[in-house]
Motif scaffolding. Structure first.
Motif, PDB file in Angstrom:
ATOM      1  N   VAL A 154     -17.137  40.302  84.148  1.00 29.05           N
ATOM      2  CA  VAL A 154     -16.364  41.399  84.582  1.00 29.05           C
ATOM      3  C   VAL A 154     -15.888  39.801  85.086  1.00 29.05           C
ATOM      4  CG1 VAL A 154     -15.427  42.400  87.137  1.00 29.05           C
ATOM      5  CG2 VAL A 154     -16.695  43.740  85.177  1.00 29.05           C
ATOM      6  N   LEU A 155     -15.162  39.877  85.580  1.00 26.35           N
ATOM      7  CA  LEU A 155     -13.851  38.462  86.123  1.00 26.35           C
ATOM      8  C   LEU A 155     -13.413  39.211  87.008  1.00 26.35           C
ATOM      9  CD1 LEU A 155     -12.638  36.522  82.736  1.00 26.35           C
ATOM     10  CD2 LEU A 155     -14.903  36.524  84.168  1.00 26.35           C
ATOM     11  N   ARG A 156     -13.190  37.859  88.630  1.00 24.77           N
ATOM     12  CA  ARG A 156     -12.669  38.970  89.531  1.00 24.77           C
ATOM     13  C   ARG A 156     -11.732  36.992  90.195  1.00 24.77           C
ATOM     14  NH1 ARG A 156     -17.164  40.390  90.400  1.00 24.77           N
ATOM     15  NH2 ARG A 156     -17.770  42.573  90.442  1.00 24.77           N
ATOM     16  N   PHE A 157     -10.570  37.750  89.947  1.00 24.19           N
ATOM     17  CA  PHE A 157      -9.889  36.731  90.523  1.00 24.19           C
ATOM     18  C   PHE A 157      -9.134  36.886  91.755  1.00 24.19           C
ATOM     19  CE2 PHE A 157      -9.839  37.277  86.047  1.00 24.19           C
ATOM     20  CZ  PHE A 157      -9.955  35.505  85.254  1.00 24.19           C
ATOM     21  N   GLU A 158      -8.180  35.982  92.433  1.00 20.10           N
ATOM     22  CA  GLU A 158      -7.928  35.996  93.734  1.00 20.10           C
ATOM     23  C   GLU A 158      -6.550  37.175  94.001  1.00 20.10           C
ATOM     24  OE1 GLU A 158      -8.377  32.666  97.007  1.00 20.10           O
ATOM     25  OE2 GLU A 158      -6.560  32.618  96.303  1.00 20.10           O
ATOM     26  N   ARG A 159      -5.560  36.290  93.006  1.00 18.68           N
ATOM     27  CA  ARG A 159      -5.232  37.829  93.046  1.00 18.68           C
ATOM     28  C   ARG A 159      -4.833  38.881  91.471  1.00 18.68           C
ATOM     29  NH1 ARG A 159      -0.025  35.419  95.253  1.00 18.68           N
ATOM     30  NH2 ARG A 159       1.018  36.883  93.722  1.00 18.68           N
ATOM     31  N   GLY A 160      -5.206  38.253  90.548  1.00 16.17           N
ATOM     32  CA  GLY A 160      -5.203  39.422  90.175  1.00 16.17           C
ATOM     33  C   GLY A 160      -6.239  40.383  89.406  1.00 16.17           C
ATOM     34  N   GLY A 161      -7.450  40.315  90.091  1.00 10.11           N
ATOM     35  CA  GLY A 161      -8.056  41.563  90.586  1.00 10.11           C
ATOM     36  C   GLY A 161      -8.772  41.361  89.453  1.00 10.11           C
ATOM     37  N   GLU A 162     -10.044  42.234  89.327  1.00 12.45           N
ATOM     38  CA  GLU A 162     -10.918  42.342  88.014  1.00 12.45           C
ATOM     39  C   GLU A 162     -10.673  42.686  86.823  1.00 12.45           C
ATOM     40  OE1 GLU A 162     -13.734  45.056  89.245  1.00 12.45           O
ATOM     41  OE2 GLU A 162     -14.090  43.970  90.943  1.00 12.45           O
ATOM     42  N   LYS A 163     -10.938  41.682  86.103  1.00 12.30           N
ATOM     43  CA  LYS A 163     -10.438  42.073  84.400  1.00 12.30           C
ATOM     44  C   LYS A 163     -12.116  42.187  84.065  1.00 12.30           C
ATOM     45  CE  LYS A 163      -6.458  41.567  84.928  1.00 12.30           C
ATOM     46  NZ  LYS A 163      -5.268  42.085  85.692  1.00 12.30           N
ATOM     47  N   GLU A 164     -12.661  43.187  83.019  1.00 11.00           N
ATOM     48  CA  GLU A 164     -13.317  42.924  82.352  1.00 11.00           C
ATOM     49  C   GLU A 164     -13.598  42.394  81.485  1.00 11.00           C
ATOM     50  OE1 GLU A 164     -16.202  46.239  80.629  1.00 11.00           O
ATOM     51  OE2 GLU A 164     -16.393  46.661  82.861  1.00 11.00           O
ATOM     52  N   VAL A 165     -13.952  41.439  80.145  1.00  8.08           N
ATOM     53  CA  VAL A 165     -14.097  41.143  79.321  1.00  8.08           C
ATOM     54  C   VAL A 165     -16.030  41.739  78.451  1.00  8.08           C
ATOM     55  CG1 VAL A 165     -12.156  39.331  79.441  1.00  8.08           C
ATOM     56  CG2 VAL A 165     -14.690  38.849  80.130  1.00  8.08           C
ATOM     57  N   MET A 166     -15.878  41.519  76.784  1.00  6.05           N
ATOM     58  CA  MET A 166     -16.881  41.595  76.365  1.00  6.05           C
ATOM     59  C   MET A 166     -17.319  40.185  75.247  1.00  6.05           C
ATOM     60  SD  MET A 166     -18.387  44.765  76.816  1.00  6.05           S
ATOM     61  CE  MET A 166     -18.955  44.643  75.372  1.00  6.05           C
ATOM     62  N   VAL A 167     -18.695  39.705  75.823  1.00 10.68           N
ATOM     63  CA  VAL A 167     -19.181  38.466  75.529  1.00 10.68           C
ATOM     64  C   VAL A 167     -19.852  39.025  74.388  1.00 10.68           C
ATOM     65  CG1 VAL A 167     -20.363  37.288  76.640  1.00 10.68           C
ATOM     66  CG2 VAL A 167     -19.156  37.627  77.923  1.00 10.68           C
ATOM     67  N   TRP A 168     -20.142  38.152  73.135  1.00  9.06           N
ATOM     68  CA  TRP A 168     -20.907  38.226  72.106  1.00  9.06           C
ATOM     69  C   TRP A 168     -21.592  36.932  72.525  1.00  9.06           C
ATOM     70  CZ3 TRP A 168     -16.201  37.007  71.344  1.00  9.06           C
ATOM     71  CH2 TRP A 168     -15.559  36.255  71.204  1.00  9.06           C
ATOM     72  N   VAL A 169     -23.350  37.476  71.896  1.00 12.58           N
ATOM     73  CA  VAL A 169     -23.882  36.149  72.283  1.00 12.58           C
ATOM     74  C   VAL A 169     -24.045  35.552  70.874  1.00 12.58           C
ATOM     75  CG1 VAL A 169     -26.500  35.738  72.217  1.00 12.58           C
ATOM     76  CG2 VAL A 169     -25.578  37.130  73.492  1.00 12.58           C
ATOM     77  N   GLN A 170     -24.032  34.261  70.419  1.00 16.28           N
ATOM     78  CA  GLN A 170     -23.866  33.596  69.002  1.00 16.28           C
ATOM     79  C   GLN A 170     -24.742  32.428  69.072  1.00 16.28           C
ATOM     80  OE1 GLN A 170     -19.838  32.356  68.311  1.00 16.28           O
ATOM     81  NE2 GLN A 170     -19.987  34.125  67.064  1.00 16.28           N
ATOM     82  N   THR A 171     -26.311  32.649  67.954  1.00 16.68           N
ATOM     83  CA  THR A 171     -26.720  30.807  67.587  1.00 16.68           C
ATOM     84  C   THR A 171     -25.692  29.993  67.295  1.00 16.68           C
ATOM     85  OG1 THR A 171     -28.245  32.347  67.099  1.00 16.68           O
ATOM     86  CG2 THR A 171     -28.493  30.057  66.758  1.00 16.68           C
ATOM     87  N   PRO A 172     -26.019  28.854  67.967  1.00 15.27           N
ATOM     88  CA  PRO A 172     -25.189  27.460  67.398  1.00 15.27           C
ATOM     89  C   PRO A 172     -24.958  27.795  66.239  1.00 15.27           C
ATOM     90  CG  PRO A 172     -25.924  27.354  69.781  1.00 15.27           C
ATOM     91  CD  PRO A 172     -26.582  28.617  69.440  1.00 15.27           C
ATOM     92  N   ARG A 173     -24.339  26.989  64.847  1.00 19.47           N
ATOM     93  CA  ARG A 173     -24.758  26.740  63.672  1.00 19.47           C
ATOM     94  C   ARG A 173     -24.543  25.091  63.543  1.00 19.47           C
ATOM     95  NH1 ARG A 173     -26.497  31.350  63.484  1.00 19.47           N
ATOM     96  NH2 ARG A 173     -24.621  32.973  62.940  1.00 19.47           N
ATOM     97  N   ARG A 174     -24.063  24.157  64.608  1.00 17.41           N
ATOM     98  CA  ARG A 174     -23.983  22.879  64.740  1.00 17.41           C
ATOM     99  C   ARG A 174     -25.487  22.321  64.676  1.00 17.41           C
ATOM    100  NH1 ARG A 174     -20.778  21.474  69.843  1.00 17.41           N
ATOM    101  NH2 ARG A 174     -22.881  23.307  70.915  1.00 17.41           N
ATOM    102  N   ARG A 175     -25.952  21.742  63.348  1.00 14.11           N
ATOM    103  CA  ARG A 175     -27.236  20.065  63.864  1.00 14.11           C
ATOM    104  C   ARG A 175     -27.309  19.859  65.286  1.00 14.11           C
ATOM    105  NH1 ARG A 175     -28.173  16.057  59.543  1.00 14.11           N
ATOM    106  NH2 ARG A 175     -29.651  15.609  60.080  1.00 14.11           N
ATOM    107  N   GLY A 176     -28.920  20.281  65.624  1.00  6.80           N
ATOM    108  CA  GLY A 176     -29.293  19.431  66.523  1.00  6.80           C
ATOM    109  C   GLY A 176     -29.456  20.843  67.617  1.00  6.80           C
ATOM    110  N   ASP A 177     -28.711  21.567  67.868  1.00  4.78           N
ATOM    111  CA  ASP A 177     -28.592  22.806  69.419  1.00  4.78           C
ATOM    112  C   ASP A 177     -29.529  24.090  68.559  1.00  4.78           C
ATOM    113  OD1 ASP A 177     -27.243  21.808  70.067  1.00  4.78           O
ATOM    114  OD2 ASP A 177     -25.391  22.776  69.750  1.00  4.78           O
ATOM    115  N   GLU A 178     -30.348  23.843  66.840  1.00  3.20           N
ATOM    116  CA  GLU A 178     -31.281  24.335  66.786  1.00  3.20           C
ATOM    117  C   GLU A 178     -32.209  25.245  67.683  1.00  3.20           C
ATOM    118  OE1 GLU A 178     -30.554  21.931  65.349  1.00  3.20           O
ATOM    119  OE2 GLU A 178     -30.290  22.245  63.439  1.00  3.20           O
TER     120      GLU A 178
END
Length: 110
Positions: free
Chosen positions: A80-104
């Motif tokens: 849930v993101l809370r904005f001063e003027r825009g109020g609350e907005k809910e977004v869905m977040v997903w977890v991803q394991t990075p595919r870049r080298r060095g982030d294993e």
């Protein structure tokens, strides 16, 4: 991943929360000489008619503190993101394991 302000007045992201963590902080990263510094900021300005990218490794991101359980690749959860003027907005977040080298072994929230 983008925060967009399509209105004609500036707004500010003032806080965020999720059931998977005790707290969420808005962070800004910047170079201080040769050292990259990260610090929590109280709010994030969103100028009218502009957008801002929030992403792992970017200069502005959200950090989840004190996870209630480990995040697993492919998991989804609400933020849930809370904005001063825009109020609350809910977004869905997903977890991803990075595919870049060095982030294993690291999981990032997008």
């Amino acid at each position: 991943r983008h925060l967009s302000n399509g209105g004609d007045k500036a707004d500010r992201l003032i806080s965020a929360s999720t059931p998977v963590a005790r707290a969420v902080e808005i962070h800004h990263m910047a170079m201080d000489g040769d050292v990259m510094r990260m610090r929590a900021i109280p709010a994030l300005d969103l100028p009218a008619g502009q957008s801002l990218e929030l992403k792992q490794g970017g200069p502005v991101h959200v950090m989840l503190l004190d996870l209630k359980q480990p995040l697993k690749d492919g998991a989804r959860f609400p933020l849930v993101l809370r904005f001063e003027r825009g109020g609350e907005k809910e977004v869905m977040v997903w977890v991803q394991t990075p595919r870049r080298r060095g982030d294993e072994g690291a999981a990032h929230v997008h």
